[in-house]
Design a protein around this motif. Structure first.
Motif, PDB file in Angstrom:
ATOM      1  N   LEU A   4       7.229  -0.531   5.577  1.00 57.84           N
ATOM      2  CA  LEU A   4       6.026  -0.716   4.495  1.00 57.84           C
ATOM      3  C   LEU A   4       4.885  -1.196   4.931  1.00 57.84           C
ATOM      4  CD1 LEU A   4       8.414  -1.749   1.315  1.00 57.84           C
ATOM      5  CD2 LEU A   4       8.053   0.543   2.396  1.00 57.84           C
ATOM      6  N   SER A   5       3.876  -0.653   4.030  1.00 63.72           N
ATOM      7  CA  SER A   5       2.362  -0.990   4.528  1.00 63.72           C
ATOM      8  C   SER A   5       2.133  -2.176   3.710  1.00 63.72           C
ATOM      9  CB  SER A   5       1.346   0.184   4.476  1.00 63.72           C
ATOM     10  OG  SER A   5       1.755   1.134   5.209  1.00 63.72           O
ATOM     11  N   ALA A   6       1.780  -3.446   4.082  1.00 63.76           N
ATOM     12  CA  ALA A   6       1.569  -4.487   3.269  1.00 63.76           C
ATOM     13  C   ALA A   6       0.761  -5.629   4.020  1.00 63.76           C
ATOM     14  CB  ALA A   6       2.758  -5.178   2.716  1.00 63.76           C
ATOM     15  N   GLU A   7       0.218  -6.346   3.337  1.00 64.60           N
ATOM     16  CA  GLU A   7      -0.638  -7.342   3.965  1.00 64.60           C
ATOM     17  C   GLU A   7      -0.859  -8.590   2.952  1.00 64.60           C
ATOM     18  OE1 GLU A   7      -4.554  -6.756   4.990  1.00 64.60           O
ATOM     19  OE2 GLU A   7      -5.151  -5.824   3.029  1.00 64.60           O
ATOM     20  N   ILE A   8      -1.059  -9.677   3.493  1.00 62.30           N
ATOM     21  CA  ILE A   8      -1.196 -10.982   2.662  1.00 62.30           C
ATOM     22  C   ILE A   8      -2.727 -11.256   2.598  1.00 62.30           C
ATOM     23  CG2 ILE A   8      -0.891 -13.526   2.593  1.00 62.30           C
ATOM     24  CD1 ILE A   8       1.592 -13.078   4.110  1.00 62.30           C
ATOM     25  N   VAL A   9      -3.022 -11.413   1.315  1.00 54.58           N
ATOM     26  CA  VAL A   9      -4.682 -11.675   1.061  1.00 54.58           C
ATOM     27  C   VAL A   9      -4.776 -12.972   0.285  1.00 54.58           C
ATOM     28  CG1 VAL A   9      -5.387  -9.062   1.190  1.00 54.58           C
ATOM     29  CG2 VAL A   9      -4.590 -10.146  -0.942  1.00 54.58           C
ATOM     30  N   ILE A  11       5.800   2.645  -8.674  1.00 56.04           N
ATOM     31  CA  ILE A  11       5.103   3.339  -9.541  1.00 56.04           C
ATOM     32  C   ILE A  11       3.626   3.222  -9.241  1.00 56.04           C
ATOM     33  CG2 ILE A  11       4.572   4.564 -11.672  1.00 56.04           C
ATOM     34  CD1 ILE A  11       7.591   4.001 -12.174  1.00 56.04           C
ATOM     35  N   LEU A  12       3.342   2.009  -9.459  1.00 54.91           N
ATOM     36  CA  LEU A  12       1.752   1.455  -9.350  1.00 54.91           C
ATOM     37  C   LEU A  12       1.309   1.895  -8.035  1.00 54.91           C
ATOM     38  CD1 LEU A  12       1.737  -2.038 -11.297  1.00 54.91           C
ATOM     39  CD2 LEU A  12       0.494   0.314 -12.019  1.00 54.91           C
ATOM     40  N   VAL A  13       2.161   1.547  -6.875  1.00 54.92           N
ATOM     41  CA  VAL A  13       1.831   1.769  -5.529  1.00 54.92           C
ATOM     42  C   VAL A  13       1.468   3.457  -5.263  1.00 54.92           C
ATOM     43  CG1 VAL A  13       2.464   1.822  -3.153  1.00 54.92           C
ATOM     44  CG2 VAL A  13       2.548  -0.362  -4.644  1.00 54.92           C
ATOM     45  N   HIS A  14       2.094   3.993  -5.986  1.00 54.45           N
ATOM     46  CA  HIS A  14       2.138   5.562  -5.780  1.00 54.45           C
ATOM     47  C   HIS A  14       0.891   6.040  -6.406  1.00 54.45           C
ATOM     48  CE1 HIS A  14       3.598   9.768  -5.116  1.00 54.45           C
ATOM     49  NE2 HIS A  14       3.401   9.910  -6.685  1.00 54.45           N
ATOM     50  N   TYR A  15       0.531   5.470  -7.761  1.00 51.20           N
ATOM     51  CA  TYR A  15      -0.560   6.259  -8.453  1.00 51.20           C
ATOM     52  C   TYR A  15      -1.726   5.462  -8.212  1.00 51.20           C
ATOM     53  CZ  TYR A  15       2.697   9.159 -10.887  1.00 51.20           C
ATOM     54  OH  TYR A  15       3.845  10.251 -11.039  1.00 51.20           O
ATOM     55  N   LYS A  16      -1.673   4.159  -8.222  1.00 46.13           N
ATOM     56  CA  LYS A  16      -3.038   3.351  -7.672  1.00 46.13           C
ATOM     57  C   LYS A  16      -3.535   3.188  -6.146  1.00 46.13           C
ATOM     58  CE  LYS A  16      -3.702   2.309 -12.081  1.00 46.13           C
ATOM     59  NZ  LYS A  16      -4.960   2.189 -12.967  1.00 46.13           N
ATOM     60  N   GLY A  17      -2.577   3.471  -5.264  1.00 46.83           N
ATOM     61  CA  GLY A  17      -2.663   3.235  -3.912  1.00 46.83           C
ATOM     62  C   GLY A  17      -2.358   2.049  -3.570  1.00 46.83           C
ATOM     63  N   TYR A  73       0.818  -1.231   0.062  1.00 48.72           N
ATOM     64  CA  TYR A  73      -0.065   0.070  -0.088  1.00 48.72           C
ATOM     65  C   TYR A  73       0.764   1.312  -0.102  1.00 48.72           C
ATOM     66  CZ  TYR A  73      -3.877  -3.187   1.000  1.00 48.72           C
ATOM     67  OH  TYR A  73      -4.577  -4.249   1.108  1.00 48.72           O
ATOM     68  N   ASN A  74       0.217   2.175  -0.651  1.00 43.76           N
ATOM     69  CA  ASN A  74       1.205   3.593  -0.702  1.00 43.76           C
ATOM     70  C   ASN A  74       1.044   4.116   0.699  1.00 43.76           C
ATOM     71  OD1 ASN A  74       2.502   5.662  -1.798  1.00 43.76           O
ATOM     72  ND2 ASN A  74       0.325   6.857  -2.125  1.00 43.76           N
ATOM     73  N   ASP A  75       2.097   5.101   0.944  1.00 42.35           N
ATOM     74  CA  ASP A  75       2.111   5.764   2.297  1.00 42.35           C
ATOM     75  C   ASP A  75       2.734   7.283   1.984  1.00 42.35           C
ATOM     76  OD1 ASP A  75       4.875   5.523   2.299  1.00 42.35           O
ATOM     77  OD2 ASP A  75       4.667   3.590   3.378  1.00 42.35           O
ATOM     78  N   ASP A  76       2.739   7.912   2.738  1.00 35.58           N
ATOM     79  CA  ASP A  76       3.639   9.254   2.596  1.00 35.58           C
ATOM     80  C   ASP A  76       4.759   9.543   3.360  1.00 35.58           C
ATOM     81  OD1 ASP A  76       1.190  10.308   1.455  1.00 35.58           O
ATOM     82  OD2 ASP A  76       0.186  11.097   3.205  1.00 35.58           O
ATOM     83  N   TYR A  77       5.421   8.340   3.612  1.00 27.39           N
ATOM     84  CA  TYR A  77       6.613   8.322   4.267  1.00 27.39           C
ATOM     85  C   TYR A  77       7.899   7.930   3.454  1.00 27.39           C
ATOM     86  CZ  TYR A  77       3.172   8.934   7.772  1.00 27.39           C
ATOM     87  OH  TYR A  77       1.859   9.301   8.503  1.00 27.39           O
TER      88      TYR A  77
END
Length: 93
Positions: free
Chosen positions: A88-93, A58-64, A28-32
């Motif tokens: 980083l912000s991540a999770e397993i789905v 780049i995808l994370v930045h623009y798509k979230g 996931y995107n973050d501001d940090y």
């Protein structure tokens, strides 16, 4: 409908084969975090090439968010932990 037609109709039913469930790590995107940090971490944690890591960042930045790795849960769990340990912000789905 004749018995022969009924039998043929029953034979045409498709049988689904059960596949082992593929999990995904979603980043996931973050501001940090900087692009460089995200890229370096994806190379380290997910065995990405520099090009793959850059595209994902780049995808994370623009798509979230972006799926950065798929596979068995047992393989993804330590990789996701490395991403989280790096901030980083991540999770397993």
């Amino acid at each position: 409908m004749s018995t022969k037609e009924e039998l043929l109709e029953k034979v045409k039913v498709k049988v689904k084969t059960e596949k082992k469930k593929q999990n995904e790590i979603v980043l996931y995107n973050d501001d940090y975090n900087t692009f460089d940090h995200v890229i370096e971490t994806l190379i380290y944690a997910c065995d990405h090439t520099p090009e793959q890591a850059e595209q994902c960042s780049i995808l994370v930045h623009y798509k979230g968010k972006c799926t950065v790795k798929t596979g068995a849960y047992e393989d993804l769990k330590p990789r996701c932990s490395k991403l989280l340990d790096a901030g980083l912000s991540a999770e397993i789905v």
